[in-house]
Motif scaffolding. Structure first.
Motif, PDB file in Angstrom:
ATOM      1  N   GLY A  64       6.988  -1.135   6.044  1.00 20.16           N
ATOM      2  CA  GLY A  64       6.072  -0.409   6.915  1.00 20.16           C
ATOM      3  C   GLY A  64       5.353   0.705   6.185  1.00 20.16           C
ATOM      4  O   GLY A  64       4.136   0.882   6.339  1.00 20.16           O
ATOM      5  N   ILE A  65       6.073   1.461   5.386  1.00 16.57           N
ATOM      6  CA  ILE A  65       5.457   2.543   4.610  1.00 16.57           C
ATOM      7  C   ILE A  65       4.472   1.976   3.599  1.00 16.57           C
ATOM      8  O   ILE A  65       3.339   2.463   3.459  1.00 16.57           O
ATOM      9  CB  ILE A  65       6.532   3.417   3.931  1.00 16.57           C
ATOM     10  CG1 ILE A  65       7.342   4.171   4.990  1.00 16.57           C
ATOM     11  CG2 ILE A  65       5.899   4.385   2.924  1.00 16.57           C
ATOM     12  CD1 ILE A  65       8.607   4.833   4.462  1.00 16.57           C
ATOM     13  N   MET A  66       4.876   0.925   2.889  1.00 24.17           N
ATOM     14  CA  MET A  66       3.980   0.298   1.908  1.00 24.17           C
ATOM     15  C   MET A  66       2.705  -0.214   2.574  1.00 24.17           C
ATOM     16  O   MET A  66       1.604  -0.056   2.037  1.00 24.17           O
ATOM     17  CB  MET A  66       4.699  -0.837   1.185  1.00 24.17           C
ATOM     18  CG  MET A  66       5.782  -0.370   0.238  1.00 24.17           C
ATOM     19  SD  MET A  66       6.725  -1.742  -0.488  1.00 24.17           S
ATOM     20  CE  MET A  66       5.464  -2.553  -1.445  1.00 24.17           C
ATOM     21  N   ALA A  67       2.845  -0.830   3.733  1.00 27.62           N
ATOM     22  CA  ALA A  67       1.680  -1.373   4.443  1.00 27.62           C
ATOM     23  C   ALA A  67       0.754  -0.255   4.899  1.00 27.62           C
ATOM     24  O   ALA A  67      -0.473  -0.372   4.777  1.00 27.62           O
ATOM     25  CB  ALA A  67       2.138  -2.211   5.624  1.00 27.62           C
ATOM     26  N   ALA A  68       1.324   0.823   5.439  1.00 28.80           N
ATOM     27  CA  ALA A  68       0.502   1.951   5.880  1.00 28.80           C
ATOM     28  C   ALA A  68      -0.344   2.477   4.717  1.00 28.80           C
ATOM     29  O   ALA A  68      -1.523   2.805   4.895  1.00 28.80           O
ATOM     30  CB  ALA A  68       1.383   3.056   6.465  1.00 28.80           C
ATOM     31  N   LYS A  69       0.243   2.515   3.527  1.00 35.55           N
ATOM     32  CA  LYS A  69      -0.479   2.979   2.340  1.00 35.55           C
ATOM     33  C   LYS A  69      -1.615   2.043   1.954  1.00 35.55           C
ATOM     34  O   LYS A  69      -2.559   2.456   1.290  1.00 35.55           O
ATOM     35  CB  LYS A  69       0.499   3.137   1.170  1.00 35.55           C
ATOM     36  CG  LYS A  69       1.471   4.292   1.358  1.00 35.55           C
ATOM     37  CD  LYS A  69       2.641   4.288   0.401  1.00 35.55           C
ATOM     38  CE  LYS A  69       2.310   4.147  -1.037  1.00 35.55           C
ATOM     39  NZ  LYS A  69       3.483   4.283  -1.917  1.00 35.55           N
ATOM     40  N   LYS A  70      -1.550   0.783   2.356  1.00 36.19           N
ATOM     41  CA  LYS A  70      -2.557  -0.226   1.997  1.00 36.19           C
ATOM     42  C   LYS A  70      -3.551  -0.516   3.118  1.00 36.19           C
ATOM     43  O   LYS A  70      -4.342  -1.453   3.007  1.00 36.19           O
ATOM     44  CB  LYS A  70      -1.856  -1.538   1.620  1.00 36.19           C
ATOM     45  CG  LYS A  70      -1.042  -1.470   0.356  1.00 36.19           C
ATOM     46  CD  LYS A  70      -1.964  -1.407  -0.817  1.00 36.19           C
ATOM     47  CE  LYS A  70      -1.199  -1.598  -2.115  1.00 36.19           C
ATOM     48  NZ  LYS A  70      -2.106  -1.463  -3.255  1.00 36.19           N
ATOM     49  N   THR A  71      -3.537   0.253   4.185  1.00 31.62           N
ATOM     50  CA  THR A  71      -4.377  -0.040   5.345  1.00 31.62           C
ATOM     51  C   THR A  71      -5.851  -0.188   4.979  1.00 31.62           C
ATOM     52  O   THR A  71      -6.531  -1.097   5.453  1.00 31.62           O
ATOM     53  CB  THR A  71      -4.188   1.029   6.433  1.00 31.62           C
ATOM     54  OG1 THR A  71      -2.819   1.017   6.835  1.00 31.62           O
ATOM     55  CG2 THR A  71      -5.073   0.776   7.639  1.00 31.62           C
ATOM     56  N   GLY A  72      -6.371   0.675   4.138  1.00 29.32           N
ATOM     57  CA  GLY A  72      -7.774   0.600   3.735  1.00 29.32           C
ATOM     58  C   GLY A  72      -8.120  -0.702   3.029  1.00 29.32           C
ATOM     59  O   GLY A  72      -9.277  -1.127   3.025  1.00 29.32           O
ATOM     60  N   ASP A  73      -7.126  -1.368   2.441  1.00 30.75           N
ATOM     61  CA  ASP A  73      -7.341  -2.670   1.797  1.00 30.75           C
ATOM     62  C   ASP A  73      -7.237  -3.818   2.794  1.00 30.75           C
ATOM     63  O   ASP A  73      -7.737  -4.908   2.535  1.00 30.75           O
ATOM     64  CB  ASP A  73      -6.298  -2.908   0.693  1.00 30.75           C
ATOM     65  CG  ASP A  73      -6.439  -1.943  -0.465  1.00 30.75           C
ATOM     66  OD1 ASP A  73      -7.565  -1.451  -0.703  1.00 30.75           O
ATOM     67  OD2 ASP A  73      -5.427  -1.678  -1.137  1.00 30.75           O
ATOM     68  N   LEU A  74      -6.574  -3.585   3.915  1.00 29.93           N
ATOM     69  CA  LEU A  74      -6.299  -4.653   4.880  1.00 29.93           C
ATOM     70  C   LEU A  74      -7.283  -4.710   6.038  1.00 29.93           C
ATOM     71  O   LEU A  74      -7.600  -5.793   6.530  1.00 29.93           O
ATOM     72  CB  LEU A  74      -4.881  -4.479   5.449  1.00 29.93           C
ATOM     73  CG  LEU A  74      -3.737  -4.556   4.447  1.00 29.93           C
ATOM     74  CD1 LEU A  74      -2.439  -4.131   5.112  1.00 29.93           C
ATOM     75  CD2 LEU A  74      -3.632  -5.953   3.873  1.00 29.93           C
ATOM     76  N   ILE A  75      -7.735  -3.569   6.518  1.00 27.57           N
ATOM     77  CA  ILE A  75      -8.601  -3.500   7.688  1.00 27.57           C
ATOM     78  C   ILE A  75     -10.025  -3.184   7.217  1.00 27.57           C
ATOM     79  O   ILE A  75     -10.271  -2.105   6.671  1.00 27.57           O
ATOM     80  CB  ILE A  75      -8.132  -2.407   8.689  1.00 27.57           C
ATOM     81  CG1 ILE A  75      -6.660  -2.574   9.054  1.00 27.57           C
ATOM     82  CG2 ILE A  75      -9.035  -2.386   9.923  1.00 27.57           C
ATOM     83  CD1 ILE A  75      -6.347  -3.785   9.883  1.00 27.57           C
ATOM     84  N   PRO A  76     -10.962  -4.099   7.429  1.00 32.97           N
ATOM     85  CA  PRO A  76     -12.337  -3.840   6.988  1.00 32.97           C
ATOM     86  C   PRO A  76     -12.880  -2.554   7.620  1.00 32.97           C
ATOM     87  O   PRO A  76     -12.611  -2.252   8.779  1.00 32.97           O
ATOM     88  CB  PRO A  76     -13.120  -5.051   7.505  1.00 32.97           C
ATOM     89  CG  PRO A  76     -12.092  -6.120   7.688  1.00 32.97           C
ATOM     90  CD  PRO A  76     -10.819  -5.404   8.077  1.00 32.97           C
TER      91      PRO A  76
END
Length: 158
Positions: A64-76
């Motif tokens: 969850g923490i790793m994903a939150a850090k990557k949000t800008g890469d995942l959500i256009p």
């Protein structure tokens, strides 16, 4: 009437321009709720499920923490953000559901709701992934914003 923030005047998708916004401390809390069938719940040991891969809840927290850090890469169109803090808590509620709370904090010109929502979502998906060998009847029931502070409007779900 409000307008969609990610559309320009012609209806074309665009990133929100935050140049004129003030830098403020912003906080967002999101929650995901996961239903685990009895055969999975029976594996709970001291509040967690231990597998050959490790602690299900601890791995979900890290995911969850790793994903939150990557949000800008995942959500256009999301701004890439360097969070000040991200915390994922996992508990079992009175209905024997897994409750995942992700809290993200930043001092910036833009909010951090998407980071909290992505963190809670990926933690829930990680629990599903790690427990699917026991049952495919696992259900991610909901993901929702619980609270946000900072920016134009504060919000708190009761």
């Amino acid at each position: 009437m409000s307008e969609f923030s990610h559309l320009d005047k012609t209806g074309k998708a665009n990133m929100v321009n935050v140049v004129e916004k003030s830098i403020t401390q912003r906080l967002a809390k999101a929650r995901a709720v996961v239903y685990l069938p009895e055969e999975v719940l029976a594996q709970l040991n001291a509040g967690d499920i231990q597998t050959k891969k490790g602690s299900v809840f601890q791995i979900a927290i890290v995911a969850g923490i790793m994903a939150a850090k990557k949000t800008g890469d995942l959500i256009p169109l999301c701004h890439p953000l360097g969070m000040d803090n991200c915390n994922v808590d996992i508990s079992i509620n009175e209905a024997n559901e897994v409750v995942i709370d992700c809290t993200a904090v930043i001092t910036a010109k833009t909010g951090i709701e998407m980071e909290a929502l992505v963190g809670a979502s990926v933690a829930a998906l990680t629990i599903y992934d790690m427990c699917k060998a026991l049952s495919h009847d696992i259900v991610i029931k909901e993901v929702k914003l619980m609270e946000k502070k900072g920016g134009k409007r504060d919000f708190k779900r009761s």
